[in-house]
Design a protein around this motif. Sequence first.
Motif, PDB file in Angstrom:
ATOM      1  N   TRP A   1      60.619  10.907  48.258  1.00  0.00           N
ATOM      2  CA  TRP A   1      59.356  10.792  48.982  1.00  0.00           C
ATOM      3  C   TRP A   1      58.936   9.331  49.102  1.00  0.00           C
ATOM      4  CZ3 TRP A   1      54.569   9.082  46.935  1.00  0.00           C
ATOM      5  CH2 TRP A   1      53.499   9.197  47.831  1.00  0.00           C
ATOM      6  N   VAL A   2      59.039   8.618  47.950  1.00  0.00           N
ATOM      7  CA  VAL A   2      58.606   7.216  47.959  1.00  0.00           C
ATOM      8  C   VAL A   2      59.410   6.438  49.005  1.00  0.00           C
ATOM      9  CG1 VAL A   2      58.614   5.068  46.645  1.00  0.00           C
ATOM     10  CG2 VAL A   2      57.758   7.169  45.595  1.00  0.00           C
ATOM     11  N   ILE A   3      60.724   6.614  48.972  1.00  0.00           N
ATOM     12  CA  ILE A   3      61.565   5.836  49.895  1.00  0.00           C
ATOM     13  C   ILE A   3      61.288   6.255  51.337  1.00  0.00           C
ATOM     14  CG2 ILE A   3      63.920   5.272  50.564  1.00  0.00           C
ATOM     15  CD1 ILE A   3      64.718   5.938  47.643  1.00  0.00           C
ATOM     16  N   GLY A   4      61.330   7.590  51.572  1.00  0.00           N
ATOM     17  CA  GLY A   4      61.143   8.085  52.940  1.00  0.00           C
ATOM     18  C   GLY A   4      59.780   7.698  53.499  1.00  0.00           C
ATOM     19  N   THR A   5      58.751   7.873  52.684  1.00  0.00           N
ATOM     20  CA  THR A   5      57.407   7.573  53.161  1.00  0.00           C
ATOM     21  C   THR A   5      57.229   6.073  53.370  1.00  0.00           C
ATOM     22  OG1 THR A   5      56.600   9.487  51.993  1.00  0.00           O
ATOM     23  CG2 THR A   5      54.962   7.921  52.701  1.00  0.00           C
ATOM     24  N   ALA A   6      57.813   5.291  52.456  1.00  0.00           N
ATOM     25  CA  ALA A   6      57.690   3.838  52.609  1.00  0.00           C
ATOM     26  C   ALA A   6      58.304   3.406  53.937  1.00  0.00           C
ATOM     27  CB  ALA A   6      58.363   3.125  51.448  1.00  0.00           C
ATOM     28  N   ILE A   7      59.499   3.925  54.218  1.00  0.00           N
ATOM     29  CA  ILE A   7      60.160   3.548  55.478  1.00  0.00           C
ATOM     30  C   ILE A   7      59.344   4.050  56.662  1.00  0.00           C
ATOM     31  CG2 ILE A   7      62.205   3.848  56.899  1.00  0.00           C
ATOM     32  CD1 ILE A   7      63.799   4.128  54.268  1.00  0.00           C
ATOM     33  N   GLY A   8      59.007   5.351  56.624  1.00  0.00           N
ATOM     34  CA  GLY A   8      58.292   5.952  57.754  1.00  0.00           C
ATOM     35  C   GLY A   8      56.942   5.298  57.973  1.00  0.00           C
TER      36      GLY A   8
ATOM     37  N   LEU B   1      50.579  12.480  52.135  1.00  0.00           N
ATOM     38  CA  LEU B   1      50.211  13.453  51.099  1.00  0.00           C
ATOM     39  C   LEU B   1      50.870  14.804  51.348  1.00  0.00           C
ATOM     40  CD1 LEU B   1      46.474  12.717  50.300  1.00  0.00           C
ATOM     41  CD2 LEU B   1      48.529  12.170  48.992  1.00  0.00           C
ATOM     42  N   ALA B   2      50.894  15.224  52.627  1.00  0.00           N
ATOM     43  CA  ALA B   2      51.545  16.500  52.936  1.00  0.00           C
ATOM     44  C   ALA B   2      53.012  16.440  52.541  1.00  0.00           C
ATOM     45  CB  ALA B   2      51.403  16.814  54.414  1.00  0.00           C
ATOM     46  N   MET B   3      53.653  15.312  52.797  1.00  0.00           N
ATOM     47  CA  MET B   3      55.068  15.196  52.448  1.00  0.00           C
ATOM     48  C   MET B   3      55.251  15.167  50.928  1.00  0.00           C
ATOM     49  SD  MET B   3      56.495  15.418  55.226  1.00  0.00           S
ATOM     50  CE  MET B   3      58.194  15.000  55.179  1.00  0.00           C
ATOM     51  N   LEU B   4      54.308  14.562  50.214  1.00  0.00           N
ATOM     52  CA  LEU B   4      54.401  14.518  48.749  1.00  0.00           C
ATOM     53  C   LEU B   4      54.396  15.940  48.198  1.00  0.00           C
ATOM     54  CD1 LEU B   4      54.392  13.088  46.041  1.00  0.00           C
ATOM     55  CD2 LEU B   4      51.903  12.970  46.167  1.00  0.00           C
ATOM     56  N   VAL B   5      53.413  16.721  48.624  1.00  0.00           N
ATOM     57  CA  VAL B   5      53.331  18.106  48.168  1.00  0.00           C
ATOM     58  C   VAL B   5      54.587  18.852  48.609  1.00  0.00           C
ATOM     59  CG1 VAL B   5      52.052  20.267  48.369  1.00  0.00           C
ATOM     60  CG2 VAL B   5      50.818  18.106  48.208  1.00  0.00           C
ATOM     61  N   GLY B   6      54.966  18.634  49.876  1.00  0.00           N
ATOM     62  CA  GLY B   6      56.124  19.326  50.430  1.00  0.00           C
ATOM     63  C   GLY B   6      57.391  19.035  49.657  1.00  0.00           C
ATOM     64  N   THR B   7      57.671  17.763  49.369  1.00  0.00           N
ATOM     65  CA  THR B   7      58.916  17.433  48.671  1.00  0.00           C
ATOM     66  C   THR B   7      58.910  17.995  47.258  1.00  0.00           C
ATOM     67  OG1 THR B   7      57.928  15.272  48.234  1.00  0.00           O
ATOM     68  CG2 THR B   7      59.628  15.362  49.922  1.00  0.00           C
TER      69      THR B   7
ATOM     70  N   ILE C   1      62.488  12.545  56.128  1.00  0.00           N
ATOM     71  CA  ILE C   1      61.105  12.350  55.681  1.00  0.00           C
ATOM     72  C   ILE C   1      60.495  11.186  56.449  1.00  0.00           C
ATOM     73  CG2 ILE C   1      59.652  11.725  53.712  1.00  0.00           C
ATOM     74  CD1 ILE C   1      61.764  13.093  51.921  1.00  0.00           C
ATOM     75  N   ALA C   2      61.252  10.097  56.548  1.00  0.00           N
ATOM     76  CA  ALA C   2      60.750   8.908  57.248  1.00  0.00           C
ATOM     77  C   ALA C   2      60.432   9.243  58.705  1.00  0.00           C
ATOM     78  CB  ALA C   2      61.764   7.775  57.170  1.00  0.00           C
TER      79      ALA C   2
ATOM     80  N   ALA D   1      55.809   3.011  61.068  1.00  0.00           N
ATOM     81  CA  ALA D   1      54.641   3.465  61.834  1.00  0.00           C
ATOM     82  C   ALA D   1      53.588   2.369  61.870  1.00  0.00           C
ATOM     83  CB  ALA D   1      54.075   4.740  61.217  1.00  0.00           C
ATOM     84  N   SER D   2      53.375   1.713  60.731  1.00  0.00           N
ATOM     85  CA  SER D   2      52.347   0.674  60.682  1.00  0.00           C
ATOM     86  C   SER D   2      52.705  -0.476  61.614  1.00  0.00           C
ATOM     87  CB  SER D   2      52.187   0.154  59.257  1.00  0.00           C
ATOM     88  OG  SER D   2      51.850   1.217  58.410  1.00  0.00           O
ATOM     89  N   LEU D   3      53.980  -0.888  61.567  1.00  0.00           N
ATOM     90  CA  LEU D   3      54.389  -1.971  62.458  1.00  0.00           C
ATOM     91  C   LEU D   3      54.131  -1.593  63.912  1.00  0.00           C
ATOM     92  CD1 LEU D   3      57.747  -3.206  60.882  1.00  0.00           C
ATOM     93  CD2 LEU D   3      55.497  -4.306  60.846  1.00  0.00           C
ATOM     94  N   LEU D   4      54.537  -0.369  64.239  1.00  0.00           N
ATOM     95  CA  LEU D   4      54.383   0.116  65.611  1.00  0.00           C
ATOM     96  C   LEU D   4      52.897   0.145  66.000  1.00  0.00           C
ATOM     97  CD1 LEU D   4      56.449   1.169  67.652  1.00  0.00           C
ATOM     98  CD2 LEU D   4      55.934   3.477  66.902  1.00  0.00           C
ATOM     99  N   ILE D   5      52.093   0.659  65.082  1.00  0.00           N
ATOM    100  CA  ILE D   5      50.665   0.790  65.382  1.00  0.00           C
ATOM    101  C   ILE D   5      50.038  -0.591  65.527  1.00  0.00           C
ATOM    102  CG2 ILE D   5      48.445   1.583  64.492  1.00  0.00           C
ATOM    103  CD1 ILE D   5      50.055   3.841  63.051  1.00  0.00           C
TER     104      ILE D   5
END
Lengths: 422, 232, 404
Positions: free
Chosen positions: A337-344, A393-399, A42-43, A348-352
């Motif tokens: 989802w929470v864990i995966g999205t938080a990490i991902g 959001l897509a991942m939330l629905v998906g998971t 997910i991340a 991503a934010s750091l990179l951006i």
Amino acid sequence: MSETIVLEPVAEDRAASLLSVRIGWRNLWRNRRRTWLTTGGIAFSVLLVMFFMSMQFGQYAIMIDSATSLMAGQVQVQSSRYLQDSRFEDTIVEATPLIRLLQENRHIVSVAPRVEAFALVSADERSFGAQILGIDQAAELETVRYVKMLKTGSNLAGPDDAVLGSVLARNLGVAPGDEVVVLGSGKEGGIAALVLTVVGLLETGMADLDRSLLLAPLSTVQAGFGLGDEVHTLVVRMDDLSSSDRVVTQLTEQLPDALTVRAWQEILPELKQAIAVDKIGGQIMYWIIMVLVMFSVVNSFIMTVFERTREFGMMLAIGMRPRAIVAMLQWEALFLWVIGTAIGAGLASLLIIWLHDVGIYMGEQMEDYAKQFYMPARLYPGFSREVLTVAPLAMLVGTQVAALIPSLRIRRLRPIVALRTT
Amino acid sequence: MSDVVVRCSGISRTYQEESVPVQALQDVDFEVCKGEFISLAGPSGSGKSTLLNIIGGLDRPDKGDVEVAGVKLNDLNESELSDLRLQKMGFVFQAYNLIPVLSARENVEFIMQLQGVSPAERASRATAVLEQLGVEGMADRRPGELSGGQQQRVAVARAIVTRPVLLLADEPSANLDSATTRELLEMLRTLNETHGVTIVAATHDPIVMSYARRQVNLRDGRIVEDKQNEAA
Amino acid sequence: MPFKLLLQLGWRNLFRHKRRNFMLLLAICVAVAGVVVMNSLIRGFQFDMQEAAVANLTGHVKMLAPGYLDDPNIEKSFTLVKDWQPHLPGVELEGWAPRIRIPAVIMSERETRGIQLVGIDPARENISFLDKVELAGDMLSDADDRRVVIGKELARQLETEVGRRLVIITQGIDGRNREAGFRIAGTFDADGKGLEKLFVFTGVTALQNLVDAEVITEVSIKVVSQLDESLAQQGLADSFLDLDVLSWQQLEPQAAAMFVFADSAIFIWFLVMMGALIFGLMNTLITAVMERIKEFGMLRAVGMRPRAVVVQVVVESTLIMLVGVVSGTLIGWLLVLWLSDGGIDLSAYAQGVELAGMRSVLMPRLLVEDLLLVSSLSLVFGILAALYPARRAVKINPLEALRR
């Protein structure tokens, strides 16, 4: 014996639903390796999609800004007939009061009037066709960038000065200091002839412009081509790109019907279309990545449900409702989802944020190509509402759906059968 | 009349095992009165587990009526059966008895949470029952950190904490050594004698049978023997 | 343990958990089909762009007089011997075309525009975009044709039409301007408006007469196989020492850069898909190992070597990857076939895609080399993903495993 059912309905209080949450959370850590691999997937997809999107969307803002600020402006006012047929005669009459009117709008930073003509430019024996622009040097400098892209020489100062595109100058074999003759047809068929001194050469990097552009003072061109207080185009610079649509509506109401006000989307349709194609391409990519990761999540839940069949049987036997077990699995999916999205999203934010300042260099050769899209050679990712919301959001629905698919079996699960499985 | 907890009349049950019909119960009449400690014995396939499951509302007979605590099970849908199990029954299985991610205390409280018992009452009842069964020291351990005997005690604690009308046990000694089995059964006997808990245990373990006060034997889906165990 | 037995074990194990392995297969299929389709689209874009660049009067290789690129002018010209033919042993040519290409001014009764005036031998222009344009009116009949063919967009801007006359001013060989009237034979509708505005065609001999010189400014050559490009360039450079012989990459550096960039885009996309896949693959493989601890313990106890355990896990992973890759490739191939039926119509975004040097219909292209590369690399990924679970399986202690 009474026939009525003596059972009181079970009170599904908060404690009972909190229980699903707690069991769900703890279950995640029963098989840490699986949990980390699933959240890793997910991340990974959130990271990729967010990052690629930020590259895309970050570029759009820069592209639009750089395209509109080059020459076209964010908004243009023209005669409706000029727009249709681009005939020299179809001018905006009484331009000066109109410019003053436009400048009163608080979203408008500056207005640059232009006379646009096509004429033959000659030096000695050589002649070439050129796009003659009569410009108000000061207003043009405030509004757009191309006038600043001088290769050699200086900007327009005197009434007989001319600035030429570098390729046009090369074709004509002229340099600053040389004279050129402009020969064209003015208003109502009159012959327009100007003798100008080249003072500077422009190099914009846009082949079209460098090959054909000749800039001269507005009043000189107006006089030479038989125009009064007339121009063909008013190029407008806005304080903010987002206000251009609103101002267009405002001005359309305010100005006479003979004039048409257009925003950048209409002025540069190719830009809007390029962005649209790019968005579609990106979206296909994103959905493939996310669907792919969803299969992994579904698989992870299939395995979980399979391994815990007996446990579910026991829970059902002691009177837990199937619904509560499904809820428990949905909570597990939510935590994943929470864990995966938080990490991902975090990565991503750091990179951006990091690349937002540094940029990504695309290589020397891509530089020319990028210019065609009004893009700089370095790509700078940027945040936008889409970047921040679409992937999570897509991942939330998906998971949630992924967890539901194997959960459906639980509704059909018979406790005695489940208890018998090994 | 009022002391009859379970009344089965004329129940039959046939399974499709690999598309071969297996007659698990044939026209069985069976009653359990309040305060009894019954062992259901017989070889595998004799129908003892099926009978236990039907009494517990986990399975339905093809024919015949089942009444538990005055409720006709035939009339209940799946959800109502589920609620009946939750409120009237206590279950002890041979293994996978406890939820592995919850501590012993949480496992005991779990079932009360499903019933909607208030937190304060849950806590005090759980403490009381864990003490009663001598596993209060293990309250915060998870099942994986408990021995088999301790796990079964916690399972019994969970089964009786709701004060069920009936405690059903399916091969409760299957994973225990004989010493631990005796400890467990002493405990069940105490519960039966001093607290009046009605117990039905399906087993083929002679130790379990020896503790039961009424021994029921099944064979090929019929009750072949039903006697009081004077020794117990 | 014989490999055949391991293979058999692996195959049977795939069917032990049908639902799970089916989901995994689906994931592999999506990944591989996604790679195949995306690959074919990027290749389509890449070749489109290259073809457009080559057809844009460039050719694969072009001969020019020195200095022409900096100052495109009739003075920067050259002559060919009578009945010249390119002599390039070992290179199969699709065609070659001599041209004059000089800047000019074109005037109708109403408007004036600057254009590129191109003198051609229409019979030789099968190698350029002229061959494929839609034409209203006639094409030039031969090199002597004194009429012009102009773009539809230019005709619109000049407010003129087929049959009307235009005046063209251009520089002669002596440096003086020549002015002549031309009748419009036809108007062409090219894929992009850029070409329609830029080029005006007339017969090459007719143009030579106008500029008073029997010269040409370029010879454009198109080869059949791209592999011969550099050979052709070399061969021409050897025989025309006083001319610039340039490849399309040198003439259209932007398109060439994009061509290279597309190669890396394909690679990046592949890595992304495999990256997304590997989480699910490892997850399933690890579970498959963990739930068979007892089985592996037993196999070890009866004398299976640790290495054979590794091989068994790797074989299973490779098998499922193989099935997934084959079916994914097949699905991808079918999708590409479906997309190829008419291509992807981007004409709603025509001006936007023109910016990118693309055509308004994107034709996916599937290369056999790409398919082979994708499938073999996917298998390598399958083996890599199996290594960690395999190591876990080796660590299983037979005694411990059997006691569980």
